[in-house]
Write a protein that holds these residues in place. Sequence first.
Motif, PDB file in Angstrom:
ATOM      1  N   GLU A  29       6.052   5.164  -0.557  1.00 51.16           N
ATOM      2  CA  GLU A  29       6.248   4.754   1.103  1.00 51.16           C
ATOM      3  C   GLU A  29       4.977   3.939   1.444  1.00 51.16           C
ATOM      4  O   GLU A  29       4.073   4.266   1.147  1.00 51.16           O
ATOM      5  CB  GLU A  29       6.609   6.086   1.774  1.00 51.16           C
ATOM      6  CG  GLU A  29       7.910   6.530   1.495  1.00 51.16           C
ATOM      7  CD  GLU A  29       8.151   7.768   2.206  1.00 51.16           C
ATOM      8  OE1 GLU A  29       9.120   8.620   2.146  1.00 51.16           O
ATOM      9  OE2 GLU A  29       7.027   8.140   3.157  1.00 51.16           O
ATOM     10  N   GLY A  30       5.594   2.818   1.963  1.00 46.99           N
ATOM     11  CA  GLY A  30       4.465   1.762   2.452  1.00 46.99           C
ATOM     12  C   GLY A  30       5.078   1.115   3.417  1.00 46.99           C
ATOM     13  O   GLY A  30       6.258   1.004   3.791  1.00 46.99           O
ATOM     14  N   GLU A  31       4.575  -0.011   3.750  1.00 46.05           N
ATOM     15  CA  GLU A  31       4.847  -1.193   4.898  1.00 46.05           C
ATOM     16  C   GLU A  31       5.809  -2.147   3.968  1.00 46.05           C
ATOM     17  O   GLU A  31       5.486  -2.535   2.995  1.00 46.05           O
ATOM     18  CB  GLU A  31       3.946  -1.785   5.561  1.00 46.05           C
ATOM     19  CG  GLU A  31       4.244  -2.804   6.671  1.00 46.05           C
ATOM     20  CD  GLU A  31       2.945  -3.374   7.197  1.00 46.05           C
ATOM     21  OE1 GLU A  31       3.359  -3.954   8.485  1.00 46.05           O
ATOM     22  OE2 GLU A  31       1.915  -3.539   6.699  1.00 46.05           O
ATOM     23  N   TYR A  85      10.524   2.263   1.270  1.00 46.47           N
ATOM     24  CA  TYR A  85      10.461   2.395  -0.294  1.00 46.47           C
ATOM     25  C   TYR A  85      11.713   1.755  -1.147  1.00 46.47           C
ATOM     26  O   TYR A  85      12.697   1.630  -0.500  1.00 46.47           O
ATOM     27  CB  TYR A  85      10.324   3.922  -0.808  1.00 46.47           C
ATOM     28  CG  TYR A  85      11.438   4.644  -0.628  1.00 46.47           C
ATOM     29  CD1 TYR A  85      12.244   4.748  -1.538  1.00 46.47           C
ATOM     30  CD2 TYR A  85      11.618   5.296   0.526  1.00 46.47           C
ATOM     31  CE1 TYR A  85      13.444   5.808  -1.708  1.00 46.47           C
ATOM     32  CE2 TYR A  85      12.650   6.124   0.584  1.00 46.47           C
ATOM     33  CZ  TYR A  85      13.665   6.395  -0.703  1.00 46.47           C
ATOM     34  OH  TYR A  85      14.599   7.117  -0.477  1.00 46.47           O
ATOM     35  N   GLU A 116       0.693  -1.330  -0.174  1.00 45.85           N
ATOM     36  CA  GLU A 116       0.006   0.142   0.031  1.00 45.85           C
ATOM     37  C   GLU A 116       0.849   1.317  -0.073  1.00 45.85           C
ATOM     38  O   GLU A 116       0.750   2.295   0.948  1.00 45.85           O
ATOM     39  CB  GLU A 116      -1.003   0.038   1.190  1.00 45.85           C
ATOM     40  CG  GLU A 116      -1.946  -1.142   1.173  1.00 45.85           C
ATOM     41  CD  GLU A 116      -2.835  -1.156   2.354  1.00 45.85           C
ATOM     42  OE1 GLU A 116      -2.830  -0.245   3.100  1.00 45.85           O
ATOM     43  OE2 GLU A 116      -3.633  -2.003   2.547  1.00 45.85           O
ATOM     44  N   PRO A 117       1.688   1.468  -1.021  1.00 47.81           N
ATOM     45  CA  PRO A 117       2.534   2.740  -1.109  1.00 47.81           C
ATOM     46  C   PRO A 117       1.724   3.905  -1.461  1.00 47.81           C
ATOM     47  O   PRO A 117       0.779   4.021  -2.182  1.00 47.81           O
ATOM     48  CB  PRO A 117       3.499   2.252  -2.277  1.00 47.81           C
ATOM     49  CG  PRO A 117       2.721   1.481  -3.049  1.00 47.81           C
ATOM     50  CD  PRO A 117       1.887   0.742  -2.142  1.00 47.81           C
ATOM     51  N   ASN A 118       2.264   4.966  -0.702  1.00 46.57           N
ATOM     52  CA  ASN A 118       1.661   6.310  -1.008  1.00 46.57           C
ATOM     53  C   ASN A 118       2.171   7.016  -2.192  1.00 46.57           C
ATOM     54  O   ASN A 118       3.025   6.155  -3.045  1.00 46.57           O
ATOM     55  CB  ASN A 118       1.917   7.316   0.239  1.00 46.57           C
ATOM     56  CG  ASN A 118       3.323   7.438   0.713  1.00 46.57           C
ATOM     57  OD1 ASN A 118       4.171   7.184  -0.402  1.00 46.57           O
ATOM     58  ND2 ASN A 118       3.374   8.067   1.860  1.00 46.57           N
ATOM     59  N   ALA A 119       1.896   8.351  -2.354  1.00 48.59           N
ATOM     60  CA  ALA A 119       2.263   8.962  -3.855  1.00 48.59           C
ATOM     61  C   ALA A 119       3.589   8.784  -3.735  1.00 48.59           C
ATOM     62  O   ALA A 119       4.228   9.071  -4.949  1.00 48.59           O
ATOM     63  CB  ALA A 119       1.534  10.250  -3.795  1.00 48.59           C
ATOM     64  N   GLN A 120       4.373   8.816  -2.810  1.00 47.41           N
ATOM     65  CA  GLN A 120       5.882   8.883  -2.720  1.00 47.41           C
ATOM     66  C   GLN A 120       6.569   7.496  -2.753  1.00 47.41           C
ATOM     67  O   GLN A 120       7.828   7.237  -2.627  1.00 47.41           O
ATOM     68  CB  GLN A 120       6.514   9.649  -1.347  1.00 47.41           C
ATOM     69  CG  GLN A 120       6.180  11.209  -1.399  1.00 47.41           C
ATOM     70  CD  GLN A 120       4.930  11.412  -1.194  1.00 47.41           C
ATOM     71  OE1 GLN A 120       4.129  10.972  -0.316  1.00 47.41           O
ATOM     72  NE2 GLN A 120       4.283  12.495  -1.835  1.00 47.41           N
ATOM     73  N   ILE A 172       8.168   1.005   7.664  1.00 47.70           N
ATOM     74  CA  ILE A 172       7.911   1.750   6.542  1.00 47.70           C
ATOM     75  C   ILE A 172       9.068   2.001   5.755  1.00 47.70           C
ATOM     76  O   ILE A 172      10.068   2.547   6.203  1.00 47.70           O
ATOM     77  CB  ILE A 172       7.233   3.133   6.921  1.00 47.70           C
ATOM     78  CG1 ILE A 172       6.218   3.006   8.041  1.00 47.70           C
ATOM     79  CG2 ILE A 172       6.806   4.005   5.819  1.00 47.70           C
ATOM     80  CD1 ILE A 172       5.218   2.254   7.447  1.00 47.70           C
TER      81      ILE A 172
END
Length: 481
Positions: free
Chosen positions: A330-332, A366, A324-328, A364
């Motif tokens: 980054e995720g778990e 990336y 579930e990465p965000n816009a950057q 967290i």
Amino acid sequence: MYPNWILQRAYLTPLRSALTYEGQTWTFQELNELSMKRARQLTALGIKQKDRIAIMGPSTTGLVVMIYACMHLQCEMVMLNRRLSRSEIAYQLEDSEAVTVLVADEDAEKIPTNTLSYHLFSTVENSFEQVVDIAKEWTLTQTTSIMYTSGTTGFPKGVRQTVGNHQASATASVLNLGLQADDTWLCAVPLFHISGFSILVRSLLYGNKVQLYENFDADAIAQNIIEGAATYMSVVAVTLERILHALEQRNALASPQFKMLLAGGGPVPKDYLTRASALNLAVAQTYGMTETSSQTATLASEDAMQKIGSAGKPLFFNQIKISEPNAQGEGEICIRGPHVTPGYIGRFAQKSSTIEGWLHTGDIGYMDEDGYLFVVDRRADLIISGGENIYPAEIENVLLAHSAVQEAGVCGMDHPQWGQVPIAFVVLKEQISIELLHAFCQLKLAKYKVPKEIIVIDELPRNGANKLLRRKLVELLPSDI
């Protein structure tokens, strides 16, 4: 079925040096003979094959032999952290349901007074022997070690590490680093930690010598590196800096025979890498955890300056994905591979260690365009102090157990020596001195977990669901501490 590591190594390279400690060296054959004798002595004391037993002691030859003896008996070894408080050890003994404790004589006072059964190392070493049939083969699913790691609920989890987990970790590491018969691992990390225990495993599987230190000694280790008496060593940022300082004080360079420092337990500052490079000291940053039997990813030393802050790429058998990465991006961080624990024991025995085969680390991070892992935050609230993981909830639970404390919140504060130290915020129900609260924590927590400061405030920051916002605690830190 897979061979008993100790028997197989003693068979393949019996006269090769296996362990050096305080100037004395033992071969693999000698360690096997000593540990076989110790296994017979343990049997005479009533310990049965495949029993779950707890072990505590300093990193000495005596502990190594005791560990190998328990391996011969296929016991599940609960590796007790000797830095913990009595109450923390009591929790682990109760939760693990270990049938007995094997404890070094100097650590006897650390055993809780209500412990039903324990044997001093000296008692075992002076015991009679009883014949026992040592298994020549092990299964991959056999649990070898159990290590407790702090949980986000404040209750530590007992993590199982199997023969298969350890073998997969050691194999992946050697495929990354390579192997020569004269390689030597300098071990100055505790054997009760996964970093130390995995060095013993690698020694048995690779046939390499371990140069063992009971305690970290920067001057002795620097001399070892200068002389090239070892080739590899595992460190955390704080111990790496002490080694760099010791080398700089001597105006000395690392020997060409010394190949690599493996740095885990958190990011390595850029300044350390620059200083290491000037000393001809190769540093490889790594990422791993108790649940993965040591390394999952490692940054090659040649990439250290180009990929500053990265933990590298996953080792050969391992996989990493970002959930579930965000816009950057980054995720778990999620991990899959044969090195991942099959599960836990005790109160968390029913908790699955994976979801659809993936270990969800809670960390967290990336992956960049080249496939390198960057860890943004080692779990949202985790404090890393001198390479030790500290969960705020565990400290909060201790503070909340005091009758004068109504609410408690803990966060990490940057520290020049330890990386981070824990700071506690409390809302009081009744007046009490900070000194008494500190004393209460010292009774219940390991020294490195005791809050550096305890700050009294009127209310803790919470969200609409009344959940504590620890990230907001950092904003409340006074500028003068």
